[in-house]
Write an enzyme that holds these catalytic residues in place. Structure first.
Site, PDB file in Angstrom:
ATOM      1  N   ASP A 111       0.306  -0.994   0.116  1.00 25.11           N
ATOM      2  CA  ASP A 111      -0.116  -0.141  -0.084  1.00 25.11           C
ATOM      3  C   ASP A 111       0.699   1.752   0.570  1.00 25.11           C
ATOM      4  O   ASP A 111       2.302   1.259   0.056  1.00 25.11           O
ATOM      5  CB  ASP A 111      -0.636  -0.042   1.329  1.00 25.11           C
ATOM      6  CG  ASP A 111      -2.517   1.368   1.307  1.00 25.11           C
ATOM      7  OD1 ASP A 111      -3.603   0.483   0.756  1.00 25.11           O
ATOM      8  OD2 ASP A 111      -2.129   2.417   1.035  1.00 25.11           O
ATOM      9  N   LEU A 126     -17.402  -9.595   0.520  1.00 23.26           N
ATOM     10  CA  LEU A 126     -17.305  -9.419   1.740  1.00 23.26           C
ATOM     11  C   LEU A 126     -18.477  -8.192   2.534  1.00 23.26           C
ATOM     12  O   LEU A 126     -18.738  -7.695   1.784  1.00 23.26           O
ATOM     13  CB  LEU A 126     -15.804  -8.285   2.302  1.00 23.26           C
ATOM     14  CG  LEU A 126     -14.862  -9.115   2.171  1.00 23.26           C
ATOM     15  CD1 LEU A 126     -13.574  -8.823   2.638  1.00 23.26           C
ATOM     16  CD2 LEU A 126     -14.737 -10.902   2.020  1.00 23.26           C
ATOM     17  N   ARG A 127     -19.247  -8.864   4.131  1.00 25.50           N
ATOM     18  CA  ARG A 127     -20.102  -8.196   4.834  1.00 25.50           C
ATOM     19  C   ARG A 127     -19.147  -7.361   5.792  1.00 25.50           C
ATOM     20  O   ARG A 127     -18.574  -8.405   6.730  1.00 25.50           O
ATOM     21  CB  ARG A 127     -20.706  -8.828   5.055  1.00 25.50           C
ATOM     22  CG  ARG A 127     -21.972 -10.011   3.939  1.00 25.50           C
ATOM     23  CD  ARG A 127     -22.936 -10.973   5.032  1.00 25.50           C
ATOM     24  NE  ARG A 127     -22.315 -11.872   5.592  1.00 25.50           N
ATOM     25  CZ  ARG A 127     -22.852 -12.469   6.743  1.00 25.50           C
ATOM     26  NH1 ARG A 127     -23.393 -12.401   6.404  1.00 25.50           N
ATOM     27  NH2 ARG A 127     -21.545 -13.597   6.284  1.00 25.50           N
ATOM     28  N   LYS A 185     -21.169  -8.617  -9.253  1.00 26.09           N
ATOM     29  CA  LYS A 185     -20.779  -8.114  -7.933  1.00 26.09           C
ATOM     30  C   LYS A 185     -21.730  -6.970  -7.612  1.00 26.09           C
ATOM     31  O   LYS A 185     -23.022  -6.568  -7.238  1.00 26.09           O
ATOM     32  CB  LYS A 185     -19.279  -7.568  -7.998  1.00 26.09           C
ATOM     33  CG  LYS A 185     -19.360  -6.816  -6.274  1.00 26.09           C
ATOM     34  CD  LYS A 185     -19.490  -7.386  -4.743  1.00 26.09           C
ATOM     35  CE  LYS A 185     -20.247  -6.395  -3.641  1.00 26.09           C
ATOM     36  NZ  LYS A 185     -18.631  -6.019  -3.670  1.00 26.09           N
ATOM     37  N   ASN A 210     -35.617  -5.733   6.823  1.00 20.88           N
ATOM     38  CA  ASN A 210     -35.866  -4.642   8.157  1.00 20.88           C
ATOM     39  C   ASN A 210     -35.905  -3.449   7.623  1.00 20.88           C
ATOM     40  O   ASN A 210     -35.093  -2.623   7.187  1.00 20.88           O
ATOM     41  CB  ASN A 210     -34.633  -5.160   8.748  1.00 20.88           C
ATOM     42  CG  ASN A 210     -34.883  -6.605   9.130  1.00 20.88           C
ATOM     43  OD1 ASN A 210     -35.314  -6.918   9.291  1.00 20.88           O
ATOM     44  ND2 ASN A 210     -33.486  -7.493   9.224  1.00 20.88           N
ATOM     45  N   ALA A 211     -37.212  -2.751   7.636  1.00 19.71           N
ATOM     46  CA  ALA A 211     -37.631  -1.425   7.587  1.00 19.71           C
ATOM     47  C   ALA A 211     -37.018  -0.463   8.177  1.00 19.71           C
ATOM     48  O   ALA A 211     -36.414  -1.368   9.711  1.00 19.71           O
ATOM     49  CB  ALA A 211     -38.693  -1.147   7.432  1.00 19.71           C
ATOM     50  N   GLY A 230     -26.364   1.999   3.958  1.00 22.56           N
ATOM     51  CA  GLY A 230     -25.064   2.966   3.779  1.00 22.56           C
ATOM     52  C   GLY A 230     -23.863   2.531   3.451  1.00 22.56           C
ATOM     53  O   GLY A 230     -23.946   1.266   3.280  1.00 22.56           O
ATOM     54  N   CYS A 244     -20.510   0.361   0.203  1.00 21.32           N
ATOM     55  CA  CYS A 244     -20.238  -0.498  -1.056  1.00 21.32           C
ATOM     56  C   CYS A 244     -22.119  -0.442  -1.253  1.00 21.32           C
ATOM     57  O   CYS A 244     -21.711   0.375  -2.766  1.00 21.32           O
ATOM     58  CB  CYS A 244     -20.502  -1.370  -1.133  1.00 21.32           C
ATOM     59  SG  CYS A 244     -18.367  -1.898  -0.292  1.00 21.32           S
ATOM     60  N   LYS A 255     -23.265   0.182   9.940  1.00 24.68           N
ATOM     61  CA  LYS A 255     -23.833  -0.973  10.474  1.00 24.68           C
ATOM     62  C   LYS A 255     -23.183  -1.485  11.929  1.00 24.68           C
ATOM     63  O   LYS A 255     -22.580  -1.139  11.804  1.00 24.68           O
ATOM     64  CB  LYS A 255     -24.092  -1.653   9.714  1.00 24.68           C
ATOM     65  CG  LYS A 255     -22.219  -2.358   9.146  1.00 24.68           C
ATOM     66  CD  LYS A 255     -22.340  -3.421   8.327  1.00 24.68           C
ATOM     67  CE  LYS A 255     -22.600  -5.000   8.304  1.00 24.68           C
ATOM     68  NZ  LYS A 255     -22.879  -6.215   7.714  1.00 24.68           N
TER      69      LYS A 255
END
Length: 448
Positions: A30, A150-151, A208, A255-256, A261, A264, A327
């Protein structure tokens, strides 16, 4: 195998550590020296459950190291491209600056028969363009596209035990070689029974963005139903439970609340629309504009609901916001509904105090004028209203009787529909949520 991982942000850091855990010799590269120093010291530069343990195990084994020098990739057999593709400023399109820079920097160090594997989320057609550049510089080098799924909060698990692997493979003889090399990289994963989908560059790129667009659509669909429930007096949670029993639909992502956000879904569906427009195919994806619009409307509606519960004005009111991350189990505040709502409430004249278990430092950089408090009790003390906007487990499990001793006014707004209204109302609280009736009932069709 000897692997390089180019780009050590969220995706790259998790991928590098996980590949080393699988037994490969990995160098993460990086341009950010601070990030490299942090990772080399065994510290994750962001909050992700399980990553510090995997990172330190990999470093201790000697199979993982980090560098800012692209020449460190010289001896690698496979190079994973994991750099970001943010939304362009003032546009919907994806910014491919980091992708192109990474490829340009890598090309001089590609050995014969090397495989470059794209994992970044890119507009369709990007892989074909990069493939030409790579083969012109090193004719025996190959490109494959292997999108990530990924999550945040489950990234290590999703890397080590994914629900599928997608290979976007080159044509001709290179197809067989590239597949064999990817099979070797993921040998342990494949042995565990993970299905492999083999396809071409274009389809792999589309997989994706199609997956993210579908998930965003499902979330916005139930939020559209929440808008109707508010008008008609229905209960969106019961509605979601009922339709979720249909196996063709399923209950997940129904789920309301205040919407999605993060780094992604919002930028990916916008980039998808932008690329479709460039290709002259805007019409098939026109529905995504409404998906995006519904998502944004839920934030505005939460502000309106708060104003209603505060008697028509929030000026001078003290409002506690539970959650800053987009989240739970993440410190990511990119495009966070919670922070947008908090900022809008402050702009309306309220004093807003935000709390979050992990994301306060990142939140303060994005919204420095808000007030932050790490302990929940400090955030809710003397509050006129409490908003639950990120569904961390500690917020879902709050005791309404204990909380009542701290606030000025027992008013809670459940922006994620995760609390039990009966329990909170029994403790003397005014409970409101998006898509659910108030204690006095909502407008019924008989009165419309």
């Amino acid at each position: 195998m000897r692997l390089s991982v180019i780009g050590c942000g969220y995706l790259g850091a998790v991928h590098a550590a996980s590949m080393a855990k699988l037994g490969h010799e990995v160098v993460g590269i990086d341009i950010d020296q601070n990030r490299i120093d942090t990772l080399s010291a065994g510290q994750a530069p962001f909050y992700e459950p399980g990553l510090p343990e995997v990172l330190n195990e990999a470093l201790a084994s000697g199979r993982l190291r980090f560098s800012t020098d692209m020449a460190s990739a010289r001896d690698a057999d496979v190079h994973f491209l994991c750099v970001g593709t943010p939304q362009k400023a003032g546009e919907y399109a994806a910014d491919l600056t980091y992708v192109d820079s990474a490829i340009d920097a890598l090309i001089p160090y590609l050995g014969e028969g090397a495989l470059v594997v794209g994992k970044s989320t890119v507009p369709v057609g990007t892989a074909a363009r990069l493939d030409i550049a790579i083969r012109e510089a090193q004719p025996s080098a190959m490109l494959a596209w292997n999108p990530e799924f990924l999550r945040e909060g489950f990234a290590v698990k999703d890397t080590l035990h994914p629900d599928r692997l997608v290979y976007g493979l080159p044509v001709g003889y290179a197809h067989t070689i590239a597949k064999a090399m990817l099979d070797e990289v993921y040998a342990a994963t494949i042995k565990d029974g993970t299905p492999v989908v083999q396809t071409d560059f274009v389809t792999a790129e589309l997989v994706k963005v199609a997956a993210n667009s579908f998930l965003a659509t499902k979330i916005s669909f139930i939020n559209a139903m929440a808008e109707l429930c508010e008008i008609t007096g229905g209960d969106v949670t019961q509605l979601a439970d009922a339709i979720g029993h249909d196996k063709r639909i399923g209950r997940r992502f129904l789920n309301a609340g205040v919407g999605f956000g993060g780094g992604c879904l919002p930028k990916d569906i916008r980039a998808f629309m932008a690329r479709a427009a460039e290709l002259g195919a805007s019409e098939p994806l026109s529905f995504l504009r409404e998906v995006d619009a519904i998502n944004e409307r839920r934030r505005h509606r939460m502000v309106e609901l708060t104003i209603e519960e505060c008697g028509g004005s929030i000026r001078g009111k003290r409002i506690a916001v539970l959650g800053a991350a987009f989240k739970p189990d993440s410190d990511d505040v990119r495009n966070s509904p919670a922070l947008d709502i908090a900022a809008a409430l402050q702009a309306g004249g309220a004093t807003v105090i935000v709390t979050d278990p992990q994301a306060l430092d990142n939140a303060a950089r994005v919204q420095p004028t808000l007030t932050y408090a790490k302990p929940i009790y400090e955030a809710v003390l003397n509050a006129d209203a409490v908003l639950l906007l990120t569904e961390w487990s500690e917020y879902r499990e709050l005791d309404p009787d204990s909380l009542a001793q701290l606030v000025r006014n027992r008013c809670i707004l459940d922006g994620r529909n995760v609390l039990d209204p009966a329990v909170w109302r029994a403790a003397g609280w005014s409970y409101r949520a998006l898509g659910r009736a108030s204690a006095n009932g909502a407008l019924s069709l008989a009165t419309v």
